[in-house]
Design a protein around this motif. Structure first.
Motif, short mmCIF file in Angstrom:
data_model
loop_
_atom_site.label_atom_id
_atom_site.label_comp_id
_atom_site.label_asym_id
_atom_site.label_seq_id
_atom_site.Cartn_x
_atom_site.Cartn_y
_atom_site.Cartn_z
N SER A 78 0.82 -1.22 0.00
CA SER A 78 0.00 0.00 0.00
C SER A 78 0.85 1.26 0.00
CB SER A 78 -0.94 0.02 1.21
OG SER A 78 -1.89 -1.00 1.13
N ARG A 79 1.91 1.28 0.80
CA ARG A 79 2.79 2.46 0.86
C ARG A 79 3.44 2.75 -0.49
NH1 ARG A 79 3.29 0.91 6.02
NH2 ARG A 79 5.01 -0.55 5.77
N CYS A 83 -2.42 -1.88 -5.21
CA CYS A 83 -3.62 -2.54 -4.69
C CYS A 83 -3.26 -3.99 -4.44
CB CYS A 83 -4.75 -2.48 -5.71
SG CYS A 83 -5.24 -0.81 -6.12
N TRP A 84 -3.85 -4.61 -3.42
CA TRP A 84 -3.50 -6.00 -3.11
C TRP A 84 -4.63 -6.68 -2.36
CZ3 TRP A 84 -3.50 -7.38 2.01
CH2 TRP A 84 -3.48 -6.33 2.93
N TRP A 104 -1.66 -8.69 -6.42
CA TRP A 104 -1.44 -7.25 -6.39
C TRP A 104 -1.47 -6.66 -7.79
CZ3 TRP A 104 2.75 -6.70 -9.40
CH2 TRP A 104 3.74 -7.67 -9.34
#
Length: 111
Positions: A78-79, A83-84, A104
């Protein structure tokens, strides 16, 4: 930063800087990430590709039942703007490994 640089950086962050990250191949270790791209997901608008993302997956193989690397990967992805989702977690009794799998997506290009 290119998409693959973000993928590698997120995995290294989750692995606490460890080199136990491989692109497409198993490692001889009791704890490692393996990631691989497997396609694309394109957004079409007005008959053009307006955004393109690489899709892929990551496997964590670990002998630790509650491995902190598993908890760190999602936030690290996320950082780095990906998207995952966590697909599954399995214990493989024949090898003694816990096997986690994430899917992801990472946008192409410098983002």
């Amino acid at each position: 930063m290119q998409w693959y640089e973000r993928v590698i950086a997120a995995h290294r962050e989750a692995a606490e800087g460890s080199e136990s990250v491989s692109h497409g191949g198993r490692m001889k270790s009791e704890r490692y990430f393996v990631w691989m791209e497997d396609g694309t997901n394109d957004l079409l608008a007005e008959n053009q590709h307006t955004e393109s993302a690489v899709t892929g997956y990551t496997d964590l193989f670990t002998k630790r039942e509650f491995d902190p690397w598993a908890a760190r990967l999602g936030p690290a992805l996320s950082r780095y703007g990906m998207c995952w989702s966590l697909r599954d977690v399995q214990y493989e009794p024949e090898t003694g490994f816990w096997h986690h799998t994430w899917d992801w997506e990472a946008l192409y290009g410098d983002n």
